[in-house]
Design a protein around this motif. Structure first.
Motif, PDB file in Angstrom:
ATOM      1  N   PRO A 318      42.533  46.659  28.803  1.00 27.79           N
ATOM      2  CA  PRO A 318      43.921  46.999  28.485  1.00 27.79           C
ATOM      3  C   PRO A 318      44.067  48.466  28.082  1.00 27.79           C
ATOM      4  O   PRO A 318      43.083  49.110  27.685  1.00 27.79           O
ATOM      5  N   SER A 352      44.479  46.894  32.940  1.00 30.94           N
ATOM      6  CA  SER A 352      44.522  45.426  33.035  1.00 30.94           C
ATOM      7  C   SER A 352      44.692  44.968  34.478  1.00 30.94           C
ATOM      8  O   SER A 352      45.462  44.057  34.775  1.00 30.94           O
ATOM      9  N   ARG A 374      44.851  39.558  31.265  1.00 27.21           N
ATOM     10  CA  ARG A 374      44.980  39.729  29.815  1.00 27.21           C
ATOM     11  C   ARG A 374      43.601  39.570  29.199  1.00 27.21           C
ATOM     12  O   ARG A 374      42.854  38.653  29.544  1.00 27.21           O
ATOM     13  N   GLU A 376      41.355  38.556  26.198  1.00 31.34           N
ATOM     14  CA  GLU A 376      41.501  37.692  25.035  1.00 31.34           C
ATOM     15  C   GLU A 376      40.164  37.045  24.694  1.00 31.34           C
ATOM     16  O   GLU A 376      39.549  36.392  25.534  1.00 31.34           O
ATOM     17  N   LEU A 383      46.817  36.617  34.909  1.00 26.65           N
ATOM     18  CA  LEU A 383      48.207  36.313  34.603  1.00 26.65           C
ATOM     19  C   LEU A 383      48.873  35.742  35.848  1.00 26.65           C
ATOM     20  O   LEU A 383      48.789  36.344  36.930  1.00 26.65           O
TER      21      LEU A 383
END
Length: 478
Positions: A318, A352, A374, A376, A383
């Motif tokens: 990101p 990203s 994304r 995480e 996505l």
């Protein structure tokens, strides 16, 4: 401290970059000169901290005497500053141009103000030294009669070779390419460091007694047995040249290349060398660079100068915050958005983005297929409904390196590797093979040039201790 109130009176200043419209038309270095008086003012900003975090290992791996030479520049004592600089760093002309300056991120003034312009002061000290004829060969006091082979001529190998030669050993540096310098020569574009900078230092090293041998792949052209029979100690500074690949469908298509192959070709063109491999150029092409680090930036600047039609740079991670992230507090190297000279020159930059496959016609890539993700809990989560494709003529993979190339010399020597796949050494930088040492990226993994120099110096110290103890790799191999 040059001026006790200097950090309050003066603002940070660095040299200006040449105008974009001019610099993209050539391969010359980016920066315009800065005056001695401006450097003196910048030196006055140094607070001579009681605990100078700038020269801690975290701030400067070679532990440069930064407050000392900042003060000396303020006082106009250039020769003393040069001596202080060379006391810890063999090649400040390399680090001054190429290091991202973790010392400035660790500068105490940087907690609440702009840090001291350390890198620029370092760069100008050494350039002043060369221009005034103050950089001279340093000859050993006596010769030990011991012979050392350094395999690899990047910054770690060159630093080790110079240190060992000055200690009185006979040093031979072996390089598989046709010119000395490793990634300094072939991986760094000329607009970041013109190659006369390397040649100038090599002249000094030759005068000191270092022997350079090019076009020799140790382990192939020179066997391991021959190496061990000729030298009392061997230093491995092969780098971490195994590039990280992108294993997705369509990877086999033509027009998809590792970044280092692309950069090497352009550096060879600039040097007037013949290109024997398939030419790789961005001229008139739609280019995608996969990887958002320094190597990706180097590819971006190169594509601009080659005259690309358009260029995009994709990063899987990101977008970093515009200022220091809370996860990397001072004096750590900050996680934050950095815009390089190449980004100033143009191009599309996206974060990203995960490349999922390539497609093409007649065996050549024509499209890149990707998806937004994304990040995480350490994973990249696709996505939904974010898939896209892009027409492309050239794809450059600039995703870093996984470690040293093991097939060949390293496996033939039988050295041990650590859990990360790097060459394992002891506290003296010696491998499990007696008399065989390793340092730089081959031991540490792909890292900064300043770390390579620091590792080369430490490895040289370990080799020197080994030889002065009366030991020899020749004896160990028989």
């Amino acid at each position: 401290m040059g001026d006790p109130k200097g950090f309050m009176k003066f603002a940070r200043e660095t040299p200006k970059r040449r105008p974009v419209e001019l610099r993209v038309k050539d391969w010359k270095e980016l920066y315009e000169p800065i005056s001695d008086e401006k450097l003196r003012v910048q030196g006055a900003r140094c607070m001579d901290c009681g605990v100078p975090f700038c020269q801690s290992t975290n701030g400067c791996p070679v532990v440069n005497l930064i407050p000392e030479w900042n003060d000396l520049i303020y006082r106009g004592r250039w020769l003393s500053a040069l001596k202080a600089l060379h006391a810890t760093n063999n090649f400040p002309e390399f680090t001054g141009r190429l290091c991202p300056a973790p010392c400035e991120s660790a500068c105490v003034l940087g907690i609440n103000e702009d840090p001291v312009s350390i890198r620029i002061i370092e760069w100008n000290i050494i350039e002043h030294g060369f221009s005034e004829g103050l950089v001279e060969p340093i000859m050993p006091v006596y010769k030990t009669g011991k012979a050392v082979a350094i395999v690899g001529s990047g910054p770690a190998g060159l630093a080790a070779a110079q240190q060992l030669c000055r200690a009185g050993h006979d040093v031979t540096v072996f390089e598989k390419a046709d010119r000395i310098g490793g990634l300094l020569r072939y991986g760094i574009p000329d607009f970041k460091m013109e190659k006369w900078v390397i040649d100038r230092r090599l002249d000094q090293m030759r005068a000191e007694g270092v022997t350079f041998v090019t076009n020799v792949t140790v382990g192939k052209d020179l066997t391991v047995d021959e190496l061990l029979s000729r030298f009392d100690a061997i230093g491995l500074t092969l780098g971490a040249e195994q590039p990280r690949d992108l294993l997705v469908p369509g990877r086999e298509l033509k027009g998809i290349h590792f970044a280092m192959d692309y950069l090497t070709q352009q550096n060879k063109r600039n040097a007037g060398d013949m290109i024997t491999d398939e030419p790789i150029t961005a001229a008139g092409k739609r280019v995608v660079i996969i990887g958002g680090g320094d190597t990706g930036s180097d590819c971006l600047g190169t594509a601009h100068r080659q005259g690309c039609r358009e260029v995009h740079q994709f990063e899987l991670l990101p977008e970093p915050p515009p200022h220091r992230a809370e996860s990397t507090p001072w004096p750590l190297w900050p996680m934050q958005l950095r815009t390089s000279h190449a980004h100033e020159e143009g191009g599309d930059r996206q974060w990203s983005v995960s490349t999922t496959r390539f497609s093409g016609r007649n065996g050549h890539v024509t499209k890149l297929h990707a998806q937004r993700v994304r990040y995480e809990n350490g994973k990249f989560i696709p996505l939904p409904h974010t898939e896209f494709e892009m027409e492309v003529d050239l794809v450059l993979l600039a995703m870093g390196f996984t470690g040293p190339v093991k097939r060949g010399l390293l496996d033939s020597l039988g050295v041990n590797y650590d859990q990360r796949g790097m060459v394992q050494v002891d506290e003296n930088f010696m491998t499990n093979r007696d008399g065989v040492f390793a340092g730089g990226d081959v031991r540490r993994g792909a890292s900064l040039i300043v770390w390579a120099i620091a590792e080369g110096r430490k490895m040289a110290a370990g080799i020197d201790r080994y030889l002065r103890a009366g030991r020899s790799a020749r004896q160990a191999s028989t």
